[in-house]
Structures are given as C-alpha cells and as structure tokens.
Design a protein around this motif. Structure first.
Motif, short mmCIF file in Angstrom:
data_model
loop_
_atom_site.label_atom_id
_atom_site.label_comp_id
_atom_site.label_asym_id
_atom_site.label_seq_id
_atom_site.Cartn_x
_atom_site.Cartn_y
_atom_site.Cartn_z
N THR A 32 1.39 -11.58 -0.36
CA THR A 32 2.14 -11.77 -1.59
C THR A 32 3.07 -10.59 -1.82
O THR A 32 2.94 -9.54 -1.20
CB THR A 32 1.19 -11.92 -2.80
OG1 THR A 32 0.44 -10.72 -2.94
CG2 THR A 32 0.27 -13.11 -2.63
N ASP A 33 4.01 -10.74 -2.73
CA ASP A 33 4.99 -9.69 -2.99
C ASP A 33 4.35 -8.36 -3.38
O ASP A 33 4.84 -7.31 -3.00
CB ASP A 33 5.97 -10.12 -4.09
CG ASP A 33 6.91 -11.21 -3.62
OD1 ASP A 33 7.06 -11.39 -2.39
OD2 ASP A 33 7.49 -11.89 -4.48
N ASP A 34 3.27 -8.42 -4.13
CA ASP A 34 2.61 -7.18 -4.55
C ASP A 34 1.32 -6.91 -3.77
O ASP A 34 0.55 -6.04 -4.14
CB ASP A 34 2.32 -7.22 -6.05
CG ASP A 34 1.42 -8.38 -6.44
OD1 ASP A 34 1.19 -9.29 -5.61
OD2 ASP A 34 0.94 -8.39 -7.58
N GLY A 35 1.11 -7.62 -2.68
CA GLY A 35 -0.10 -7.45 -1.87
C GLY A 35 -0.03 -6.23 -0.97
O GLY A 35 1.04 -5.69 -0.70
N VAL A 36 -1.19 -5.78 -0.54
CA VAL A 36 -1.28 -4.67 0.42
C VAL A 36 -2.20 -5.08 1.55
O VAL A 36 -3.08 -5.92 1.40
CB VAL A 36 -1.80 -3.37 -0.23
CG1 VAL A 36 -0.84 -2.84 -1.26
CG2 VAL A 36 -3.17 -3.54 -0.81
N GLU B 120 1.49 -0.68 14.23
CA GLU B 120 2.86 -1.00 13.87
C GLU B 120 2.91 -2.46 13.43
O GLU B 120 2.58 -3.35 14.21
CB GLU B 120 3.80 -0.77 15.04
CG GLU B 120 3.90 0.68 15.45
CD GLU B 120 4.86 0.89 16.61
OE1 GLU B 120 5.68 0.00 16.89
OE2 GLU B 120 4.76 1.95 17.23
N LEU B 121 3.29 -2.67 12.20
CA LEU B 121 3.45 -4.01 11.67
C LEU B 121 4.80 -4.10 10.99
O LEU B 121 5.32 -3.10 10.52
CB LEU B 121 2.34 -4.32 10.65
CG LEU B 121 0.92 -4.40 11.21
CD1 LEU B 121 -0.09 -4.56 10.08
CD2 LEU B 121 0.79 -5.53 12.20
N PRO B 122 5.39 -5.30 10.93
CA PRO B 122 6.71 -5.45 10.30
C PRO B 122 6.61 -5.48 8.77
O PRO B 122 7.10 -6.39 8.11
CB PRO B 122 7.22 -6.78 10.87
CG PRO B 122 5.98 -7.55 11.14
CD PRO B 122 4.95 -6.52 11.57
N LEU B 123 5.92 -4.49 8.23
CA LEU B 123 5.75 -4.32 6.79
C LEU B 123 6.07 -2.87 6.46
O LEU B 123 6.13 -2.02 7.36
CB LEU B 123 4.31 -4.64 6.38
CG LEU B 123 3.83 -6.07 6.63
CD1 LEU B 123 2.32 -6.16 6.50
CD2 LEU B 123 4.50 -7.03 5.66
N ALA B 124 6.24 -2.57 5.20
CA ALA B 124 6.53 -1.20 4.78
C ALA B 124 5.23 -0.38 4.80
O ALA B 124 4.27 -0.73 4.13
CB ALA B 124 7.13 -1.19 3.38
N GLU B 125 5.21 0.70 5.59
CA GLU B 125 4.03 1.56 5.62
C GLU B 125 4.01 2.44 4.38
O GLU B 125 4.96 3.15 4.10
CB GLU B 125 4.04 2.43 6.87
CG GLU B 125 2.80 3.29 7.00
CD GLU B 125 2.78 4.12 8.26
OE1 GLU B 125 2.52 5.32 8.14
OE2 GLU B 125 3.05 3.57 9.35
N ARG B 126 2.93 2.38 3.64
CA ARG B 126 2.81 3.19 2.43
C ARG B 126 2.14 4.53 2.71
O ARG B 126 2.52 5.54 2.13
CB ARG B 126 2.02 2.42 1.37
CG ARG B 126 2.78 1.21 0.89
CD ARG B 126 2.09 0.57 -0.26
NE ARG B 126 2.89 -0.56 -0.75
CZ ARG B 126 2.52 -1.31 -1.74
NH1 ARG B 126 1.39 -1.07 -2.38
NH2 ARG B 126 3.29 -2.31 -2.13
N GLY C 283 2.58 -2.59 2.69
CA GLY C 283 2.95 -3.53 1.63
C GLY C 283 4.27 -4.17 2.01
O GLY C 283 4.88 -3.81 3.02
N ASN C 284 4.72 -5.11 1.22
CA ASN C 284 6.04 -5.69 1.45
C ASN C 284 7.09 -4.66 1.08
O ASN C 284 6.88 -3.82 0.23
CB ASN C 284 6.22 -6.96 0.62
CG ASN C 284 5.58 -8.16 1.28
OD1 ASN C 284 5.63 -8.29 2.50
ND2 ASN C 284 4.95 -9.00 0.49
#
Length: 65
Positions: free
Chosen positions: A26-30, A42-48, A62-63
């Motif tokens: 989801t948009d706010d999921g982690v 490495e994933l195509p998501l934003a690393e926090r 997260g997204n």
C-alpha cells in the motif's frame, strides 16, 4: 510486511520479491527484510534504513514518496 526467509534462500527469492512486492504494498506500507549481515538486499522500493544487529541485517523499505 515482514520478510524473514532462511538466510541461504534469500538470493533465490529476491527476484520474486522484486517483481511482486511493489504491486501489493500500500502507499503507506513498509517492508522489513531480515538477511545475513553480509547481504544488502535490493528491491525496487525506497530504502528507509538498513541496520546491522550481530549476524543479521534489517532493511526497511517503503513506496517512494
């Protein structure tokens, strides 16, 4: 979502995670990924963040915002 596979299996499942996680998160999921400390997932998501704890690495994604 928590991803905690046996450490020696992560390389095998990473392509599937990269393919499917972005579409189900989801948009706010982690996503929290636990791997061996020597593995930098490495994933195509934003690393926090990515932290080392003993023999484990915890990486949080997260997204893109």
């Amino acid at each position: 979502m928590l991803v905690d596979p046996p450490y020696d299996m992560y390389a095998d499942i990473q392509p599937k995670l990269a393919r499917y996680l972005p579409s189900v998160l989801t948009d706010d999921g982690v996503v929290v990924v636990e791997t061996d400390v020597r593995v930098e997932p490495e994933l195509p998501l934003a690393e926090r963040t990515s932290r080392k704890y003993g023999a484990a690495r915890i990486t949080v994604y997260g997204n893109a915002e």
